[in-house]
Design an enzyme around this catalytic site. Sequence first.
Site, PDB file in Angstrom:
ATOM      1  N   ASP A  17       5.247   7.764 -13.936  1.00  0.00           N
ATOM      2  CA  ASP A  17       5.798   9.050 -13.350  1.00  0.00           C
ATOM      3  C   ASP A  17       5.561  10.145 -14.139  1.00  0.00           C
ATOM      4  O   ASP A  17       6.575  10.978 -14.114  1.00  0.00           O
ATOM      5  CB  ASP A  17       7.101   8.848 -12.473  1.00  0.00           C
TER       6      ASP A  17
ATOM      7  N   ASP B 122       5.346   9.897 -26.477  1.00  0.00           N
ATOM      8  CA  ASP B 122       4.300   9.815 -25.589  1.00  0.00           C
ATOM      9  C   ASP B 122       4.334   8.577 -25.025  1.00  0.00           C
ATOM     10  O   ASP B 122       4.301   7.528 -25.600  1.00  0.00           O
ATOM     11  CB  ASP B 122       2.905  10.060 -26.533  1.00  0.00           C
TER      12      ASP B 122
ATOM     13  N   GLU C 225      10.008   9.822 -22.311  1.00  0.00           N
ATOM     14  CA  GLU C 225       9.712  11.208 -22.313  1.00  0.00           C
ATOM     15  C   GLU C 225       9.084  11.947 -23.201  1.00  0.00           C
ATOM     16  O   GLU C 225       9.827  11.738 -24.413  1.00  0.00           O
ATOM     17  CB  GLU C 225      10.859  11.564 -21.572  1.00  0.00           C
TER      18      GLU C 225
END
Length: 294
Positions: free
Chosen positions: A160, A139, A112
């Site tokens: 996602d 990233d 994340e």
Amino acid sequence: MFKYLIAALLLTAFSAYADVIHQERSLYRNILVEESGDLRCLKFDEKTRKSSQSCMYKSNPQKLVFNYTKLTFASLLMIDNPQNVLIIGLGGGTLSNVIHELYPTASIENVEIDPAVIKVARDFFDFKETDKVTSKVQDGRIFVKRAALKKQQYDWIILDAFNGDYIPEHLLTKEFFEEVKSVLSPNGIVAANTFSSSKLYEHESATYHAVFGDFINVITEKNSNRIILAGFDNMPTEQNITGRVKKLAPLLSPYDVDIKAISKGMQSTKNNQDWPTDTKILTDQYSPANLLNF
């Protein structure tokens, strides 16, 4: 289908009557946590408060709220017992929690870019971290590049990384998908939460096909997210899928995942290519932002 409609109506009502219990501005976005009755939701932008990134029922955190999250488990009809899982984009950590409960010996890496999202997931959404379940602030593309250099491989890669109402453009290109493919184990699967109705649909489909060949669209309701399943060598037979549905149904039922219904929403692109053959592929030079110009 009826229960999916009910869930959508509940989320719409939630948006109208929810109370904000936490709000902060991170390096990347506005973060809100809202509550209405038993439902708690994570949102990324005050202006698009109807769009939630993650939700949970406080009285039953196991039970999944979003249809797209449930569709992701169509992956398990393609692979057996994944032991190395990579999730790019954490949200509230719902997917990670469920996969850990299903496969407690599996290694799950959550990536994340926003440290504030990880903290909110821990504080408000019961995101669980163990020696097997980790989170990394990075990233997603940089993480995949470095994983490739280390020769790491994953059985199940879940993309996602929705940022509000869009996917960061550098995570939608041919070059990125090639990098993802390079860290996918020989019998692994890529599951991408993405668009089912937008100007990007055809371009994204063409790009996945250019890298992975034929893939599977998983869609159970009109104008919702779709899950793309890619990276597999052979489509399972109907008999294999029926057997896996029977095995998985009791395991997924506590999470409100109807794997039998989801299996019926799987459609291979092999004989159902629904984009023009001359559709332009997304690349690092020709990114989704360019599509806004026509």
